[in-house]
Design an enzyme around this catalytic site. Structure first.
Site, PDB file in Angstrom:
ATOM      1  N   LYS A   1       3.404  -5.234   5.677  1.00  0.00           N
ATOM      2  CA  LYS A   1       4.344  -4.356   4.958  1.00  0.00           C
ATOM      3  C   LYS A   1       5.565  -5.149   4.535  1.00  0.00           C
ATOM      4  CE  LYS A   1       2.373  -1.855   4.233  1.00  0.00           C
ATOM      5  NZ  LYS A   1       1.092  -1.170   4.325  1.00  0.00           N
TER       6      LYS A   1
ATOM      7  N   HIS B   1      -0.075 -20.532  21.784  1.00  0.00           N
ATOM      8  CA  HIS B   1      -1.152 -21.415  21.317  1.00  0.00           C
ATOM      9  C   HIS B   1      -0.840 -21.985  19.934  1.00  0.00           C
ATOM     10  CE1 HIS B   1      -3.539 -20.293  24.760  1.00  0.00           C
ATOM     11  NE2 HIS B   1      -3.288 -19.011  24.491  1.00  0.00           N
TER      12      HIS B   1
ATOM     13  N   CYS C   1      -5.570  -2.053 -13.157  1.00  0.00           N
ATOM     14  CA  CYS C   1      -5.454  -1.619 -14.541  1.00  0.00           C
ATOM     15  C   CYS C   1      -5.709  -0.107 -14.591  1.00  0.00           C
ATOM     16  CB  CYS C   1      -6.417  -2.293 -15.493  1.00  0.00           C
ATOM     17  SG  CYS C   1      -6.251  -4.069 -15.566  1.00  0.00           S
TER      18      CYS C   1
ATOM     19  N   TRP D   1      -3.095  -5.180 -15.016  1.00  0.00           N
ATOM     20  CA  TRP D   1      -2.890  -6.111 -13.907  1.00  0.00           C
ATOM     21  C   TRP D   1      -3.700  -7.337 -14.303  1.00  0.00           C
ATOM     22  CZ3 TRP D   1      -5.768  -8.820 -10.285  1.00  0.00           C
ATOM     23  CH2 TRP D   1      -5.038  -9.348  -9.192  1.00  0.00           C
TER      24      TRP D   1
ATOM     25  N   ASN E   1     -10.908  -2.132 -18.060  1.00  0.00           N
ATOM     26  CA  ASN E   1     -10.543  -2.391 -16.672  1.00  0.00           C
ATOM     27  C   ASN E   1     -11.749  -3.037 -16.018  1.00  0.00           C
ATOM     28  OD1 ASN E   1      -9.697  -2.271 -14.024  1.00  0.00           O
ATOM     29  ND2 ASN E   1      -9.930  -0.056 -13.828  1.00  0.00           N
ATOM     30  N   GLY E   2     -11.555  -4.195 -15.385  1.00  0.00           N
ATOM     31  CA  GLY E   2     -12.677  -4.895 -14.763  1.00  0.00           C
ATOM     32  C   GLY E   2     -12.662  -6.346 -15.190  1.00  0.00           C
TER      33      GLY E   2
ATOM     34  N   ARG F   1      -1.506   1.269 -10.623  1.00  0.00           N
ATOM     35  CA  ARG F   1      -2.749   0.489 -10.661  1.00  0.00           C
ATOM     36  C   ARG F   1      -2.543  -0.903 -11.249  1.00  0.00           C
ATOM     37  NH1 ARG F   1      -7.307   3.894 -10.098  1.00  0.00           N
ATOM     38  NH2 ARG F   1      -8.538   2.131 -10.769  1.00  0.00           N
TER      39      ARG F   1
ATOM     40  N   GLU G   1       4.735  -7.715   1.720  1.00  0.00           N
ATOM     41  CA  GLU G   1       4.324  -7.219   0.407  1.00  0.00           C
ATOM     42  C   GLU G   1       5.461  -6.562  -0.372  1.00  0.00           C
ATOM     43  OE1 GLU G   1       1.153  -4.249  -0.121  1.00  0.00           O
ATOM     44  OE2 GLU G   1       1.705  -3.362   1.778  1.00  0.00           O
TER      45      GLU G   1
ATOM     46  N   GLU H   1       0.007  -5.182  10.704  1.00  0.00           N
ATOM     47  CA  GLU H   1       0.341  -4.227   9.643  1.00  0.00           C
ATOM     48  C   GLU H   1       1.840  -4.286   9.320  1.00  0.00           C
ATOM     49  OE1 GLU H   1      -1.061  -2.683   7.458  1.00  0.00           O
ATOM     50  OE2 GLU H   1       0.251  -1.051   6.874  1.00  0.00           O
TER      51      GLU H   1
ATOM     52  N   LYS I   1      -2.134  -1.050  -6.748  1.00  0.00           N
ATOM     53  CA  LYS I   1      -2.491  -0.137  -5.673  1.00  0.00           C
ATOM     54  C   LYS I   1      -3.963  -0.256  -5.267  1.00  0.00           C
ATOM     55  CE  LYS I   1      -1.822   3.310  -2.839  1.00  0.00           C
ATOM     56  NZ  LYS I   1      -1.206   2.938  -1.556  1.00  0.00           N
TER      57      LYS I   1
HETATM   58  O1  M6R Z   1      -7.577   1.503  -1.095  1.00  0.00           O
HETATM   59  P1  M6R Z   1      -7.875   0.625   0.086  1.00  0.00           P
HETATM   60  O2  M6R Z   1      -7.474   1.223   1.364  1.00  0.00           O
HETATM   61  O3  M6R Z   1      -9.295   0.153   0.099  1.00  0.00           O
HETATM   62  O4  M6R Z   1      -6.978  -0.668  -0.145  1.00  0.00           O
HETATM   63  C1  M6R Z   1      -7.090  -1.788   0.680  1.00  0.00           C
HETATM   64  C2  M6R Z   1      -5.934  -2.732   0.463  1.00  0.00           C
HETATM   65  O5  M6R Z   1      -5.945  -3.220  -0.841  1.00  0.00           O
HETATM   66  C3  M6R Z   1      -4.588  -2.043   0.727  1.00  0.00           C
HETATM   67  O6  M6R Z   1      -4.528  -1.487   2.002  1.00  0.00           O
HETATM   68  C4  M6R Z   1      -3.437  -3.048   0.574  1.00  0.00           C
HETATM   69  O7  M6R Z   1      -3.499  -4.007   1.574  1.00  0.00           O
HETATM   70  C5  M6R Z   1      -2.099  -2.315   0.568  1.00  0.00           C
HETATM   71  N1  M6R Z   1      -1.277  -2.790  -0.496  1.00  0.00           N
HETATM   72  C6  M6R Z   1      -1.343  -2.498   1.826  1.00  0.00           C
HETATM   73  O8  M6R Z   1      -0.123  -1.848   1.826  1.00  0.00           O
END
Ligand code: M6R
Length: 608
Positions: free
Chosen positions: A485, A504, A2, A74, A100-101, A27, A488, A481, A603
């Site tokens: 990517k 395994h 948010c 969000w 926000n929260g 956000r 997501e 990773e 984000k």
């Molecule tokens: O701001 P941060 O690095 O703490 O965020 C951690 C994760 O939320 C962040 O890396 C998330 O997995 C990304 N969307 C990955 O691309």
């Protein structure tokens, strides 16, 4: 999660709020709204499901007002619809809030209010805040907010308006970031500085438990007991142009391409060829203290966790210090053993991730020394950690983290190098690593110059529903990773696995509709990875490989191969990850996805 924005001044508040929300949209982006007012007029409140561009459609040019608050959501409580969008009002409409929260005891509070006749409009936890402020309103908004806050359990960054006090915003923070922008006869409030960067570079960061009152004239910061708090005005180190797309179609594409420069910046002034070592001044630790470190624990979430896994592997390999990476969400609840000779690193691009922040505080409560690796300057983790290092990658706007990941790696390599040099690593070996590190930006540029080849691969492979990403050693977390990517931003299911582990279990998934993307550096494990590739091929699996220039053996086995430049065997994670970032990006493009704002995500994850 948010985004909040507030404005008091002489400009058209609706424009400032919409611009601010646009900058904060990363956000959260399921619904948005604004409320503006001016002396002697009614508040005008507009909100709707959808993005800021949808909100803009209903905010006509005639929405007058010189102060107001806005929000991009969000969803946590209540579905995504117009009613649950913020701002929320009290029953009479006199009080307007954005939040926000999460208010954990909102049901209890709501039930109490309903017993005295209140009727709620939304399903959110936030609405109760407006109702309580109306109920306890004393004629002084600051005083009332101070009285209401102790009734709330949970986290909040809030901004509040009251019809009886035009031109005034009261903000409060507990667990969700709030920053104040100080202008000339105008004041701003926001969840982060990107919202206010177009107007001012002077920021005041609120801490948990702090409140603020803003008018166009100035601000007053205080606590719940109304004790004045003197805050420092800090200069925002980012430039407005850093948050523009600069000709790229998406922020993610721009940020992938920025890695050449961002890695260079991460190394700048931190590698010393004379002493063949690295230096991270912000750690606030003397060499003899670093020498006493017996264990390193890295704490992070998501992409930052993957960088942490590589960091731990590397510290153990190079410096021979026992090291591990832990998911912050898990560490916090496992009553971790905290030891005085252990160094704790929290890694967070945003510096606001709730799981990571709370894990850090838990380690600190137990007496651990916690150092932060953050990108966002002035973020909560950066301010609350006991020392740390900034990534200096510049603002990362795309939800999918790319350049922050490689900068996090850069810092871990410098750290591992300096810890190793203090122990047994020779000058020659230290120098060899530095020289190889310095060549990385050029190698990455060469990979980016061939982005069209990855685009071709994406055109061919985006039709598959499942992928395996496979690597070993330092490149196993890179496989994780790469898979993260892809899922997501393209919504294709992908698993990141150790190439050795597939036999395994996951090998059962292999058939001609589940491609495997293998990471094959020319390191000590190369031959083993090639064996793993053959195992997949024998089962009719399609193979894409990222391999080192000249590796014809891999090219012969794989259906498709992308070549990366040769580097020192410990540095391949930097070069392996970039093709996987591009692959995810182009698959998402082929599938018509919203690359920068993928569904259900935000984000920075500021709720647990
Ligand atoms: O701001 P941060 O690095 O703490 O965020 C951690 C994760 O939320 C962040 O890396 C998330 O997995 C990304 N969307 C990955 O691309």
């Amino acid at each position: 999660m948010c985004g909040i924005v507030g404005y008091c001044g002489a400009r058209a508040a609706s424009e400032v709020l919409l611009e601010g929300l646009k900058r904060l949209e990363y956000r959260g982006y399921d619904s948005a709204g604004i409320c503006v007012g001016s002396s002697g007029t009614d508040f005008e409140l507009l909100k709707r499901k959808g993005k800021i561009r949808d909100l803009r459609e209903i905010v006509g040019k005639d929405v007058a007002g010189t102060f107001g608050i806005g929000h991009t959501r969000w969803a946590t409580h209540g579905e995504v619809n117009d009613i649950n969008a913020h701002p929320h009002t009290s029953e009479s409409g006199d009080v307007v809030i954005v939040h926000n929260g999460i208010i954990e005891n909102y049901l209890e509070l709501r039930t109490l209010l309903e017993k005295t006749g209140s009727v709620f409009q939304s399903d959110t936890d936030s609405e109760v805040i407006a109702y309580l402020i109306e109920k306890y309103y004393s004629g002084n908004l600051e005083e009332t907010v101070r009285k209401v806050l102790p009734l709330l359990k949970g986290t909040y960054g809030i901004a509040v308006l009251h019809k009886n006090e035009p031109g005034k915003i009261v903000g409060a923070r507990n667990g969700s970031p709030l920053v104040l922008g100080v202008g000339n006869q105008e004041m701003f409030l926001a969840s982060d500085v990107t919202a206010i960067l177009a107007y001012t570079k002077n920021a005041v960061y609120l801490n948990d438990g702090e409140l603020v009152t803003l008018t166009s004239e100035g601000y007053r910061t205080f606590d719940i007991h109304d004790t004045l708090i003197q805050k420092q005005v800090e200069e925002i180190g980012w430039e407005l142009e850093q948050i523009e797309k600069k000709g790229f179609d998406h922020y993610m594409e721009k940020e992938i391409h920025e890695q050449v420069a961002s890695i260079r910046r991460a190394f700048q002034g931190r590698l010393n060829k004379d002493s063949a070592t690295g230096h991270l001044g912000g750690l606030n630790m003397l060499p003899y203290e670093l020498l006493q470190v017996k264990r390193v624990v890295i704490i992070a979430a998501g992409t930052s966790y993957h960088a942490g896994l590589i960091g731990a592997y590397l510290i153990e390999k190079l410096a021979r210090i026992s090291a591990s990476a832990e998911l912050s969400s898990e560490l916090r609840y496992k009553n971790p053993v905290v030891e005085h000779d252990t160094l704790y690193f929290v890694v967070s691009q945003s510096g606001e991730t709730a799981d990571t922040l709370y894990a850090m505080r838990e380690v600190q409560r137990k007496g651990g020394r916690v150092l932060g690796l953050c990108n966002v300057i002035g973020s909560t983790i950066a301010r609350e950690s006991n020392g740390g290092v900034y990534l200096h990658s510049g603002p990362e706007i795309a939800v999918a983290s790319t350049k922050a990941f490689t900068s996090q790696l850069a810092i871990f390599y410098i750290l591992a190098l300096s810890l190793a040099r203090m122990r047994h690593l020779s000058v020659e070996d230290g120098l060899r690593i530095i020289q190889a590190l310095e060549k990385l930006p050029d190698h990455i540029q060469r990979i980016l110059d061939q982005a069209d080849k990855i685009e071709e691969l994406a055109k061919k492979y985006h039709i598959y529903n499942n992928f395996l990403f496979l690597g070993r050693g330092l490149n196993y977390p890179v496989a994780m990773e790469g898979a993260l990517k892809l899922k997501e931003i393209s919504y294709i299911h992908a698993e990141g696995y150790s190439a050795a582990e597939i036999k395994h279990g996951p090998i059962a998934l292999i058939n001609d509709t589940t491609p495997s993307l293998f990471l094959v550096p020319d390191d000590a494990l190369r031959d083993k990875v090639i064996t793993n590739m053959k195992e997949v091929k024998a089962r009719n699996g399609r193979l894409i490989a990222v391999a080192v220039e000249g590796d014809t053996e891999v090219a012969d086995i794989a259906d498709d191969v992308f070549f990366i430049p040769h580097t020192d065997e410990i540095l391949y994670p930097f070069l392996m990850v970039v093709p996987t970032q591009l692959f995810a990006y182009y698959c998402a493009i082929e599938l018509g996805r919203d690359v920068d704002q993928p569904r259900n995500l935000a984000k920075s994850v500021t709720v647990e």
